[in-house]
Write a protein that holds these residues in place. Structure first.
Motif, mmCIF file in Angstrom:
data_model
loop_
_atom_site.group_PDB
_atom_site.id
_atom_site.type_symbol
_atom_site.label_atom_id
_atom_site.label_comp_id
_atom_site.label_asym_id
_atom_site.label_seq_id
_atom_site.Cartn_x
_atom_site.Cartn_y
_atom_site.Cartn_z
ATOM 1 N N UNK B 70 0.834 -1.208 0.000
ATOM 2 C CA UNK B 70 0.000 0.000 0.000
ATOM 3 C C UNK B 70 0.874 1.266 0.000
ATOM 4 N N UNK B 71 1.971 1.231 -0.725
ATOM 5 C CA UNK B 71 2.836 2.404 -0.861
ATOM 6 C C UNK B 71 3.883 2.557 0.220
ATOM 7 N N UNK B 72 3.871 1.674 1.231
ATOM 8 C CA UNK B 72 4.842 1.762 2.328
ATOM 9 C C UNK B 72 5.858 0.629 2.178
ATOM 10 N N UNK B 94 6.890 -3.555 -6.353
ATOM 11 C CA UNK B 94 8.318 -3.722 -6.065
ATOM 12 C C UNK B 94 8.867 -2.521 -5.292
ATOM 13 N N UNK B 95 9.952 -2.737 -4.564
ATOM 14 C CA UNK B 95 10.568 -1.699 -3.740
ATOM 15 C C UNK B 95 10.825 -0.432 -4.570
ATOM 16 N N UNK B 96 10.359 0.706 -4.049
ATOM 17 C CA UNK B 96 10.475 1.970 -4.781
ATOM 18 C C UNK B 96 11.935 2.411 -4.923
ATOM 19 N N UNK B 97 12.184 3.292 -5.862
ATOM 20 C CA UNK B 97 13.483 3.945 -6.090
ATOM 21 C C UNK B 97 14.576 3.025 -6.648
ATOM 22 N N UNK B 98 14.221 1.778 -6.954
ATOM 23 C CA UNK B 98 15.175 0.867 -7.601
ATOM 24 C C UNK B 98 14.573 0.395 -8.926
ATOM 25 N N UNK B 161 14.044 3.069 -0.298
ATOM 26 C CA UNK B 161 12.715 3.224 -0.905
ATOM 27 C C UNK B 161 11.944 4.352 -0.231
ATOM 28 N N UNK B 162 12.301 4.656 1.039
ATOM 29 C CA UNK B 162 11.590 5.697 1.786
ATOM 30 C C UNK B 162 12.208 7.071 1.589
ATOM 31 N N UNK B 163 13.412 7.125 1.016
ATOM 32 C CA UNK B 163 14.183 8.373 0.991
ATOM 33 C C UNK B 163 13.900 9.223 -0.246
ATOM 34 N N UNK B 164 13.279 10.414 -0.085
ATOM 35 C CA UNK B 164 13.029 11.274 -1.249
ATOM 36 C C UNK B 164 14.319 11.806 -1.870
ATOM 37 N N UNK B 213 13.485 11.983 7.519
ATOM 38 C CA UNK B 213 13.261 11.115 8.684
ATOM 39 C C UNK B 213 12.366 9.919 8.439
ATOM 40 N N UNK B 214 11.874 9.739 7.205
ATOM 41 C CA UNK B 214 10.964 8.619 6.930
ATOM 42 C C UNK B 214 11.713 7.287 6.986
ATOM 43 N N UNK B 217 11.342 5.784 10.256
ATOM 44 C CA UNK B 217 9.971 5.323 10.513
ATOM 45 C C UNK B 217 9.750 3.920 9.984
#
Lengths: 142, 250
Positions: B70-72, B94-98, B161-164, B213-214, B217
């Motif tokens: 769900x996007x997390x 799949x894991x974001x940013x890769x 994946x959490x890091x903008x 800081x995500x 989390x």
């Protein structure tokens, strides 16, 4: 190694949208935290204006400043700035414990860190003291 | 316990036929203990044998099964269906940013390369170079506590994946690698801080972090990469000031 095997590799790179930060409430709060710093700049510029006006001409400067800060638009901006800067302070005080990682004592067997909550409370305490001191100084000048 | 049904929408991408990912829907029966990893294995065993995803240990140690739920970003083995609303659809990506290799498999080689770059191992001091293996390095409980939390990293890539900042700038060394850099630099047995400090202080190092800081989390091992990076900034700043007074010392 047999390199005659055909590779089907075609890595797909997902595009980055300009509104990526609207995906999660955590990112929205981050953008809000960073965005409120703009109002910190506005307050700093007001201070600068105040000092320059007084230095250039104490009497006319004071007159100009009084009129400037009585302007309803300036009052509105300052009310928004106050709320923004307070929110900014709140977020940064909460983040501060992450930058300070200290043990309760220097005893080699002590593995207890100073709790984050204690640091946040100490920061708000320091903030209240600073407000009182500045208030007293201003009252004294009057 | 009565079985319930969870609806899934799983991202599919087959490089030989697809030009971009699409979603495929599945329904999986589950009980209180069913993890997302088990649900994916159910899909693979019973519904879609071609579904690709990585997994190994099933107990949050290997860090293979990181994916977006769900996007997390989460570990599939540590995600339980009971925590999700059965009336809604669970969206698995799949894991974001890769880059996506296939279905839920991503290519994390960029992260692995950065991990190697920071030398994530103890570099002994000159005097300890020939220390016999039978001799240990003594360390006080406090010296160990300094880095213990940061040493829990399992290299799953969830923080990336959490890091903008990593999303926007792929040169950024990133949360996990910088955390491990800090972890080895503060280890009392290590003498490699000088070598690693160059990576820490460069533009792509700690100063590319804007303290979102995500990462902290979502970390499944409670490593707190954001804290390690901020402490790294402090170390980098102190190092900069020292260098101003002691130029030429590398």
């Amino acid at each position: 190694m047999d390199n005659n095997v055909k590779s089907y590799r075609k890595p797909y790179v997902r595009p980055v949208k300009a509104n990526w930060w609207t995906d999660r409430s955590f990112y929205i709060k981050y953008m809000l935290r960073e965005g409120t710093s703009v109002f910190g700049l506005i307050v700093a510029l007001e201070f600068l204006l105040f000092i320059v006006a007084i230095l250039l001409n104490p009497i006319q400067g004071a007159y100009f400043i009084t009129n400037f800060f009585a302007n309803p638009i300036v009052i509105l901006v300052n009310v928004i700035a106050l709320i923004s800067v307070m929110y900014h302070t709140y977020t940064w005080f909460n983040l501060m414990p992450l930058v300070v990682r200290m043990f309760k004592s220097k005893e080699p067997t002590d593995t207890k860190l100073i709790p984050a909550k204690l640091m946040v409370i100490a920061l708000w305490f320091a903030w209240v003291i600073a407000c009182v001191v500045i208030g007293l100084v201003l009252a004294f000048i009057r | 316990m009565a079985e319930k049904i969870m609806k899934f929408s799983v991202a599919r991408y087959r490089p030989e036929t697809d030009s971009e990912p699409h979603f495929q829907d599945f329904e999986v029966p589950y009980i209180h203990e069913t993890s997302l990893l088990e649900a994916l294995n159910y899909i693979k065993d019973n519904l879609e044998p071609e579904l690709s995803f990585r997994w190994s240990c099933r107990m949050a140690v290997c860090g293979s099964c990181a994916m977006m739920v769900n996007g997390v970003p989460k570990l599939a083995c540590k995600t339980f269906l009971r925590d999700y609303d059965p009336n809604k659809v669970m969206k698995i990506e799949p894991l974001a940013n890769f880059p996506i290799e296939r279905d839920l498999v991503v290519d994390i080689s960029d992260f692995i390369e950065k991990l190697e770059r920071i030398k994530p191992y103890i570099i002994p001091a000159e005097k300890d170079k020939n220390k016999p293996l039978t001799e240990g390095y003594l360390q006080t409980p406090q010296q160990m506590e300094m880095y213990r939390q940061f040493a829990q990293c399992i290299n799953c890539g969830i923080c990336y994946a959490a890091c903008p900042q990593y999303k926007l700038n792929k040169d950024f060394i990133g949360p996990a690698a910088l955390t491990l850099l800090y972890r080895y630099n503060i280890d009392s047995r290590d003498a490699g801080a000088r070598e690693r400090m160059k990576i820490m202080s460069q533009d792509e190092g700690v100063w590319s972090c804007t303290f979102v800081g995500y990462c902290s989390q979502v970390c499944p091992k409670h490593v707190d990469p954001a804290q390690a990076i901020q402490l790294g900034k402090k170390a980098s700043a102190i190092d900069y000031v020292i260098k101003m007074f002691k130029p030429g010392e590398e």
